[in-house]
Design a protein around this motif. Structure first.
Motif, PDB file in Angstrom:
ATOM      1  N   THR A 140       0.838  -1.198   0.000  1.00 59.20           N
ATOM      2  CA  THR A 140       0.000   0.000   0.000  1.00 59.20           C
ATOM      3  C   THR A 140       0.874   1.250   0.000  1.00 59.20           C
ATOM      4  OG1 THR A 140      -0.173  -0.098   2.403  1.00 59.20           O
ATOM      5  CG2 THR A 140      -1.958  -1.076   1.139  1.00 59.20           C
ATOM      6  N   ARG A 141       2.058   1.160   0.578  1.00 60.60           N
ATOM      7  CA  ARG A 141       2.974   2.301   0.582  1.00 60.60           C
ATOM      8  C   ARG A 141       3.358   2.707  -0.843  1.00 60.60           C
ATOM      9  NH1 ARG A 141       8.441   2.299   4.112  1.00 60.60           N
ATOM     10  NH2 ARG A 141       8.121   4.396   4.837  1.00 60.60           N
ATOM     11  N   CYS A 142       3.702   1.735  -1.680  1.00 57.91           N
ATOM     12  CA  CYS A 142       4.043   2.030  -3.078  1.00 57.91           C
ATOM     13  C   CYS A 142       2.823   2.572  -3.825  1.00 57.91           C
ATOM     14  CB  CYS A 142       4.558   0.782  -3.787  1.00 57.91           C
ATOM     15  SG  CYS A 142       6.304   0.481  -3.499  1.00 57.91           S
ATOM     16  N   GLY A 143       1.670   2.006  -3.574  1.00 57.55           N
ATOM     17  CA  GLY A 143       0.451   2.486  -4.214  1.00 57.55           C
ATOM     18  C   GLY A 143       0.137   3.915  -3.836  1.00 57.55           C
ATOM     19  N   ASP A 144       0.286   4.234  -2.555  1.00 57.32           N
ATOM     20  CA  ASP A 144       0.034   5.600  -2.091  1.00 57.32           C
ATOM     21  C   ASP A 144       0.993   6.593  -2.746  1.00 57.32           C
ATOM     22  OD1 ASP A 144      -1.983   4.667  -0.480  1.00 57.32           O
ATOM     23  OD2 ASP A 144      -0.804   4.743   1.371  1.00 57.32           O
ATOM     24  N   ARG A 145       2.280   6.236  -2.796  1.00 55.31           N
ATOM     25  CA  ARG A 145       3.265   7.126  -3.419  1.00 55.31           C
ATOM     26  C   ARG A 145       2.974   7.331  -4.898  1.00 55.31           C
ATOM     27  NH1 ARG A 145       8.159   4.340  -0.923  1.00 55.31           N
ATOM     28  NH2 ARG A 145       8.026   3.295  -2.895  1.00 55.31           N
ATOM     29  N   ALA A 146       2.585   6.275  -5.591  1.00 55.71           N
ATOM     30  CA  ALA A 146       2.295   6.377  -7.025  1.00 55.71           C
ATOM     31  C   ALA A 146       1.058   7.251  -7.267  1.00 55.71           C
ATOM     32  CB  ALA A 146       2.089   4.994  -7.623  1.00 55.71           C
ATOM     33  N   ARG A 147       0.026   7.075  -6.448  1.00 60.92           N
ATOM     34  CA  ARG A 147      -1.184   7.890  -6.612  1.00 60.92           C
ATOM     35  C   ARG A 147      -0.920   9.358  -6.311  1.00 60.92           C
ATOM     36  NH1 ARG A 147      -3.605   3.032  -4.927  1.00 60.92           N
ATOM     37  NH2 ARG A 147      -3.287   3.522  -2.741  1.00 60.92           N
ATOM     38  N   VAL A 148      -0.139   9.636  -5.276  1.00 65.12           N
ATOM     39  CA  VAL A 148       0.194  11.024  -4.935  1.00 65.12           C
ATOM     40  C   VAL A 148       1.023  11.655  -6.049  1.00 65.12           C
ATOM     41  CG1 VAL A 148       1.543  12.455  -3.349  1.00 65.12           C
ATOM     42  CG2 VAL A 148      -0.026  10.754  -2.454  1.00 65.12           C
ATOM     43  N   ALA A 149       1.991  10.923  -6.580  1.00 68.06           N
ATOM     44  CA  ALA A 149       2.812  11.446  -7.675  1.00 68.06           C
ATOM     45  C   ALA A 149       1.948  11.738  -8.896  1.00 68.06           C
ATOM     46  CB  ALA A 149       3.908  10.452  -8.028  1.00 68.06           C
ATOM     47  N   ARG A 150       1.001  10.858  -9.196  1.00 66.59           N
ATOM     48  CA  ARG A 150       0.100  11.068 -10.336  1.00 66.59           C
ATOM     49  C   ARG A 150      -0.765  12.304 -10.108  1.00 66.59           C
ATOM     50  NH1 ARG A 150      -2.543   5.859 -11.039  1.00 66.59           N
ATOM     51  NH2 ARG A 150      -3.968   6.568  -9.444  1.00 66.59           N
ATOM     52  N   HIS A 151      -1.229  12.499  -8.878  1.00 68.10           N
ATOM     53  CA  HIS A 151      -2.051  13.659  -8.537  1.00 68.10           C
ATOM     54  C   HIS A 151      -1.271  14.964  -8.732  1.00 68.10           C
ATOM     55  CE1 HIS A 151      -4.796  16.268  -6.378  1.00 68.10           C
ATOM     56  NE2 HIS A 151      -3.791  16.625  -5.590  1.00 68.10           N
ATOM     57  N   TYR A 152      -0.046  15.020  -8.206  1.00 72.29           N
ATOM     58  CA  TYR A 152       0.752  16.228  -8.345  1.00 72.29           C
ATOM     59  C   TYR A 152       1.144  16.478  -9.795  1.00 72.29           C
ATOM     60  CZ  TYR A 152       0.950  16.968  -3.353  1.00 72.29           C
ATOM     61  OH  TYR A 152       0.606  17.232  -2.058  1.00 72.29           O
ATOM     62  N   ALA A 153       1.348  15.430 -10.562  1.00 72.47           N
ATOM     63  CA  ALA A 153       1.657  15.604 -11.991  1.00 72.47           C
ATOM     64  C   ALA A 153       0.471  16.234 -12.708  1.00 72.47           C
ATOM     65  CB  ALA A 153       2.019  14.263 -12.616  1.00 72.47           C
ATOM     66  N   ARG A 154      -0.750  15.822 -12.360  1.00 75.19           N
ATOM     67  CA  ARG A 154      -1.944  16.415 -12.978  1.00 75.19           C
ATOM     68  C   ARG A 154      -2.073  17.886 -12.576  1.00 75.19           C
ATOM     69  NH1 ARG A 154      -5.045  11.416 -11.702  1.00 75.19           N
ATOM     70  NH2 ARG A 154      -5.483  12.484  -9.766  1.00 75.19           N
ATOM     71  N   LEU A 155      -1.770  18.210 -11.321  1.00 77.84           N
ATOM     72  CA  LEU A 155      -1.845  19.605 -10.870  1.00 77.84           C
ATOM     73  C   LEU A 155      -0.841  20.474 -11.621  1.00 77.84           C
ATOM     74  CD1 LEU A 155      -2.263  19.415  -6.994  1.00 77.84           C
ATOM     75  CD2 LEU A 155      -3.965  20.036  -8.699  1.00 77.84           C
ATOM     76  N   ARG A 156       0.382  19.975 -11.782  1.00 75.88           N
ATOM     77  CA  ARG A 156       1.409  20.737 -12.507  1.00 75.88           C
ATOM     78  C   ARG A 156       1.055  20.910 -13.981  1.00 75.88           C
ATOM     79  NH1 ARG A 156       5.779  17.108 -11.164  1.00 75.88           N
ATOM     80  NH2 ARG A 156       4.825  16.550  -9.225  1.00 75.88           N
ATOM     81  N   ALA A 157       0.432  19.911 -14.572  1.00 76.63           N
ATOM     82  CA  ALA A 157       0.052  19.994 -15.981  1.00 76.63           C
ATOM     83  C   ALA A 157      -1.094  20.996 -16.186  1.00 76.63           C
ATOM     84  CB  ALA A 157      -0.364  18.620 -16.502  1.00 76.63           C
ATOM     85  N   ALA A 158      -1.946  21.154 -15.177  1.00 76.30           N
ATOM     86  CA  ALA A 158      -3.077  22.069 -15.290  1.00 76.30           C
ATOM     87  C   ALA A 158      -2.650  23.525 -15.159  1.00 76.30           C
ATOM     88  CB  ALA A 158      -4.110  21.744 -14.222  1.00 76.30           C
ATOM     89  N   GLU A 159      -1.496  23.768 -14.586  1.00 80.97           N
ATOM     90  CA  GLU A 159      -1.045  25.159 -14.386  1.00 80.97           C
ATOM     91  C   GLU A 159      -0.533  25.779 -15.659  1.00 80.97           C
ATOM     92  OE1 GLU A 159       1.857  24.895 -11.305  1.00 80.97           O
ATOM     93  OE2 GLU A 159       0.346  24.862  -9.752  1.00 80.97           O
TER      94      GLU A 159
END
Length: 52
Positions: A33-52
């Motif tokens: 679950t630790r790897c899954g959490d890190r991957a989901r958070v990284a994907r979330h921040y990548a989407r935020l950066r792409a939207a800017e």
């Protein structure tokens, strides 16, 4: 240990993880679950950066 068709060896889908795990469910992607959490958070921040 008996090999069943529902169990297979898979690599973790996290970018920085090199672990292998036994996939007991078809949708499982990460070794923990630790790897899954890190991957989901990284994907979330990548989407935020792409939207800017």
């Amino acid at each position: 240990m008996c090999d069943s068709p529902a169990t297979s060896l898979a690599a973790c889908a996290a970018d920085d993880c090199i672990r292998l795990f036994l996939r007991r469910h078809a949708k499982r992607q990460w070794c923990s679950t630790r790897c899954g959490d890190r991957a989901r958070v990284a994907r979330h921040y990548a989407r935020l950066r792409a939207a800017e």
